[in-house]
Enzyme design. Sequence first.
Site, PDB file in Angstrom:
ATOM      1  N   HIS A  98       0.888  -1.156  -0.519  1.00  0.00           N
ATOM      2  CA  HIS A  98       0.048   0.455  -0.381  1.00  0.00           C
ATOM      3  C   HIS A  98       0.877   1.244   0.600  1.00  0.00           C
ATOM      4  CE1 HIS A  98      -2.298   3.596   1.403  1.00  0.00           C
ATOM      5  NE2 HIS A  98      -3.733   2.602   0.891  1.00  0.00           N
ATOM      6  N   HIS A 139      -8.218  -1.443  -3.737  1.00  0.00           N
ATOM      7  CA  HIS A 139      -7.000  -1.907  -4.746  1.00  0.00           C
ATOM      8  C   HIS A 139      -6.596  -2.223  -5.587  1.00  0.00           C
ATOM      9  CE1 HIS A 139      -5.699   2.413  -3.521  1.00  0.00           C
ATOM     10  NE2 HIS A 139      -5.046   1.691  -1.963  1.00  0.00           N
TER      11      HIS A 139
END
Length: 125
Positions: free
Chosen positions: A15, A81
Site C-alpha cells: 500500500h 486497490h
Amino acid sequence: MTTAQDIRGIVLLAHGSRDERWRQPIEAVAQRVRADDPDARVACAYMELATPDLPTAVETLIAGGATAIRVVPLFLGMGKHAREDLPLQVEALRQRWPAVGFSLARIVGEEPELVDLLARIAVKS
C-alpha cells in the site's frame, strides 16, 4: 506465460505510507526473495504515499533485463486497490510493454500459508 528463457522480475506491491519505517518489512521480504532466487530481479512498489509506484518499479526491472514480471500484492484483504485499481494498472503495463509477460498473483492474504502463519503467530506465547 513465462518460458525457460524469460528473465523473471518480481514486484512486491504494498500500500505505502509516509513513514519510512513502514517500508522495512517490505524491503525485508525483497531481500529474502533475492536470497531464495538469486536469478530473479526484485523490486518493491507502492500504491500510494511512497515511491516507487508500480510503473516505475516495472520500468526499472525491464531496464535490468526482465522479460516476464510477476506482481505480488502484499495485501491482507481484498480491498479496492487489489480488486479494482491493480487489475487496471497491470493491464496498462501490458499495453505499455507488450513484449513483456505480466502476471498478477493473488493477494498474499488469500494464500493458505500466510493464514496458517498468522494463526501460529497469534497463539504463540
